[in-house]
Design an enzyme around this catalytic site. Structure first.
Site, PDB file in Angstrom:
ATOM      1  CG  ASP A 109      -1.890   1.081   1.328  1.00  0.00           C
ATOM      2  OD1 ASP A 109      -1.677   2.111   0.669  1.00  0.00           O
ATOM      3  OD2 ASP A 109      -2.886   0.918   2.071  1.00  0.00           O
ATOM      4  CG  HIS A 110       3.194   4.016  -3.191  1.00  0.00           C
ATOM      5  ND1 HIS A 110       4.222   4.315  -2.315  1.00  0.00           N
ATOM      6  CD2 HIS A 110       3.670   4.318  -4.423  1.00  0.00           C
ATOM      7  CE1 HIS A 110       5.258   4.778  -2.986  1.00  0.00           C
ATOM      8  NE2 HIS A 110       4.953   4.787  -4.269  1.00  0.00           N
TER       9      HIS A 110
END
Ligand code: COA
Length: 439
Positions: free
Chosen positions: A411-412
């Site tokens: 999850d950036h």
């Protein structure tokens, strides 16, 4: 005087042992007669167990994943008239005395079997409680039929956000459709103003039979549920996948040796080594062992690893708890047990909760890399493909090495690219030299 009654599972036809997929109420909730208490879903149908009376939920007797049959007790309910009566005479907050005679239940016998003598002790301690009629209208518990619930779930709509147009706030299919339309037009407006929002064109409607013969098969329950989760996670989490390879030549030699030593007891696959290496990497990079909670990051101090298991009905993710405290053999036993439980459709909700990080291994099947979808609210997932012997340059010559492909989706919003590269690099180092697990 008090009346506490038990709500039971009604006649389910020939079905039995049907799993609870949704609890619709909790203790303290005020409910109307016929309002759903929980949802059961079999391969054939989804159905709600209705409340036989209007009143207040005192206790819910089942949990997600429980398999129920006709007549099973699901909840204890304090009947509304009794609450109102107590309020009217200003009864003091005294314990409810279930030893008093209980008036006959107003509910149908097939749905409810009042059995006051069998009520558990905690019910006796419930204080009396003032309640007016307005409170009895369902508030936080969405009031909708099973078909509408299924419809909403398939569209990923949270019924808590939908306003019901029918009497008592009951939500109809049209209400859900209106909600989706309004969300989409709201999204379009936001996107148009450049502030973001997901704008989707309608799903293509195609008559496939125009182009050749077709057969239509209903999706399994697992496929429908996992599909809704996967779609939400894919749409809402900014995914990036980091690819790497680990030299597992020595690990594989050790695995084979260990496997031979224990071949009569348990099968040892590369997956248990990956669980240990993942735990080591999660310890070194705690942001990967976290979940987003609003504007905070919840960092977990425990190491529960989810394992994606392929079953004939679809993908499920049971969780191995406290993997940091277990050795390779114990993990192998547990892996065999949860895979068998998954394939026998015996996993409970509890078996699939609390995971920190998921491993999806397609190594036993094939492929060189893939992009796994994060299992929210986790923030990363490791995909593993099939190990292959490759020529690797050692500075002087090419040597044959068994290389294991790793695909880490993250999850950036939580993890940046450099951290992901460090994570997979470290995992590859651990897998190449298992002594690092001792450091
Ligand atoms: N490279 C090469 N071989 C591998 C391997 C890898 N990365 N991983 C496993 N193998 C081998 C095993 O050693 C075993 O070999 P053997 O039969 O000769 O001893 C064989 O492949 C089969 O392994 P498998 O039974 O799949 O065991 P596992 O421990 O690797 O995996 C499960 C267990 C439950 C995870 C697996 O059966 C499964 O369901 N995988 C699918 C997960 C999935 O669908 N993910 C997709 C999500 S998008």
């Amino acid at each position: 005087m008090s009346e506490l009654i038990e709500a039971r599972v009604p006649d389910l036809g020939s079905d039995s042992g049907i799993p609870v997929i949704e609890l619709l109420v909790q203790p303290g909730d005020r409910i109307k007669k016929d309002q759903g208490l929980l949802t059961l879903e079999s391969d054939k149908a989804t159905m709600e167990v209705p409340s036989p009376v209007e009143g207040e939920v005192v206790e819910v007797l089942v949990k997600l994943g429980d398999a129920l049959s006709q007549g099973d007790r699901v909840a204890i309910i304090r009947v509304a008239e009794v609450i109102a009566e107590q309020t009217a005479v200003q009864a003091p907050a005294a314990p409810v005395d279930i030893a008093e005679p209980v008036s006959p239940s107003p509910a149908p016998a097939t749905v409810l079997a009042p059995a006051p003598s069998a009520l558990p002790t905690p019910v006796m301690k419930s204080p009396t409680h003032a309640l007016d009629n307005a409170e009895l209208v369902p508030g936080k518990v969405p009031y909708a039929s099973p078909a509408v619930r299924v419809f909403a779930r398939e569209l990923g709509v949270d019924l808590n956000q939908v306003t019901g147009s029918e009497r008592g706030g009951r939500i109809t299919k049209e209400d859900v459709q209106r909600f989706v339309k309004s969300a989409l037009s709201g999204g379009a407006a936001t996107a148009a103003t450049g502030t973001g929002g997901l704008v989707l064109i309608p799903w293509p409607q195609v008559d496939f039979s125009k182009f050749g013969p077709v057969v239509s098969e209903p999706l399994s329950r697992i496929k429908k549920l996992s599909g809704a989760n996967l779609a939400r996670n894919w749409a809402m989490i900014p995914h990036v996948t980091q690819f790497d390879e680990a030299d597992i030549t020595e690990m594989e030699a050790f695995r084979k040796k260990l496997g031979d030593e224990h071949k009569d007891v348990v099968k040892i696959t590369p997956l248990v080594f990956l669980i240990k290496a993942s735990v080591a990497a999660l310890k070194k990079f705690p942001a990967f062992n976290a979940s987003l909670d609003g504007e905070s990051l919840v960092l977990k101090q425990y190491f529960h690893i989810g394992i994606a298991v392929d079953t004939p009905d679809g993908l499920v993710v049971p969780v191995i708890r406290d993997a940091d405290r277990k050795g390779l053999l114990e993990l192998s036993h547990e892996l065999a047990a949860i895979s068998a439980k998954a394939r026998d459709k015996k996993l409970t909700g509890n078996d699939m909760q609390g995971g920190c990080f998921t491993i999806s291994s397609l190594g036993g099947i094939g492929g060189t890399a893939f992009t796994p979808i994060i299992n929210a609210p986790e923030v990363a997932i490791l995909g593993v493909s099939k190990a292959q012997t490759k020529p690797v340059w050692n500075g002087k010559e090419f040597t044959p090495k068994l290389m294991l492909p790793l695909s880490l989706s993250y999850d950036h919003r939580v993890i940046d690219g450099a951290a992901a590269a460090r994570f997979t690099t470290y995992m590859a180092q651990v897998l190449a030299d298992l002594r690092r697990l001792l450091v």
